[in-house]
Write a protein that holds these residues in place. Sequence first.
Motif, short mmCIF file in Angstrom:
data_model
loop_
_atom_site.label_atom_id
_atom_site.label_comp_id
_atom_site.label_asym_id
_atom_site.label_seq_id
_atom_site.Cartn_x
_atom_site.Cartn_y
_atom_site.Cartn_z
N VAL A 148 0.89 -1.23 -0.04
CA VAL A 148 -0.04 0.07 0.05
C VAL A 148 0.87 1.35 -0.20
O VAL A 148 0.56 2.19 -0.83
CB VAL A 148 -0.98 -0.06 1.34
CG1 VAL A 148 -1.75 1.29 1.27
CG2 VAL A 148 -2.23 -1.20 1.11
N ALA A 149 1.86 1.22 0.76
CA ALA A 149 2.70 2.34 0.98
C ALA A 149 3.53 2.72 -0.55
O ALA A 149 3.74 3.79 -0.89
CB ALA A 149 4.00 2.33 1.84
N MET A 150 4.04 1.51 -1.15
CA MET A 150 4.61 1.69 -2.58
C MET A 150 3.62 2.43 -3.41
O MET A 150 3.79 3.00 -4.28
CB MET A 150 5.01 0.46 -3.13
CG MET A 150 6.27 -0.24 -2.26
SD MET A 150 6.79 -1.95 -2.54
CE MET A 150 6.86 -1.61 -4.28
N GLU A 151 2.14 1.73 -3.57
CA GLU A 151 1.27 2.21 -4.27
C GLU A 151 1.06 3.87 -4.09
O GLU A 151 0.64 4.56 -4.95
CB GLU A 151 -0.16 1.41 -4.14
CG GLU A 151 -1.22 2.09 -5.13
CD GLU A 151 -0.76 1.67 -6.42
OE1 GLU A 151 -1.69 1.98 -7.36
OE2 GLU A 151 -0.06 0.84 -7.10
N ILE A 152 0.88 4.00 -2.78
CA ILE A 152 0.66 5.47 -2.37
C ILE A 152 1.72 6.32 -2.95
O ILE A 152 1.39 7.33 -3.48
CB ILE A 152 0.60 5.66 -0.86
CG1 ILE A 152 -1.03 5.22 -0.25
CG2 ILE A 152 0.76 7.17 -0.51
CD1 ILE A 152 -0.99 5.12 1.18
N ALA A 153 3.08 5.84 -2.78
CA ALA A 153 4.22 6.59 -3.02
C ALA A 153 4.11 6.75 -4.93
O ALA A 153 4.33 7.89 -5.41
CB ALA A 153 5.46 6.16 -2.75
#
Length: 143
Positions: free
Chosen positions: A97-102
């Motif tokens: 999720v953090a990678m997708e947000i970034a």
Amino acid sequence: MITSTRRVSPDKSEVRIAFSLDNTSDVKDVEDLSQTFPDLEQRLQPVPPCVSLRESVQVYKEHCRMAREFHQVKHDIAVLEDRKRKLLAERVEDEKVAMEIARLEDEFRRLTEENRNLVTVHNERAQQLERLCLTSRTRQDSS
């Protein structure tokens, strides 16, 4: 008092066991002799005591207590390992999720910059068109 010394295995030191035949009153409260502990290997199962010997009963009770503790600790470890697996899975998901947000933030910044550039070009072209229209009208007016 009866004393016995025995060597459990060649690599272990001798074990001395001492017991008395006196005062066997607490033999009556021996736990269920048919207790089994499926988590323990057969060779580690508590051996039913010699009920006529108080020390034997005490050793049996202590062995049963330790077997129950072992079972509880094993259960607690299994619960904690399961919790650990779940937390690791959540962590992996959180990282995704953090990678997708970034990625989305980068895309947003890029698109915002592109939009700003397009708005600037649009405004410049609108001004240029306006100037051309004015130039064209002034030429038509002068002709």
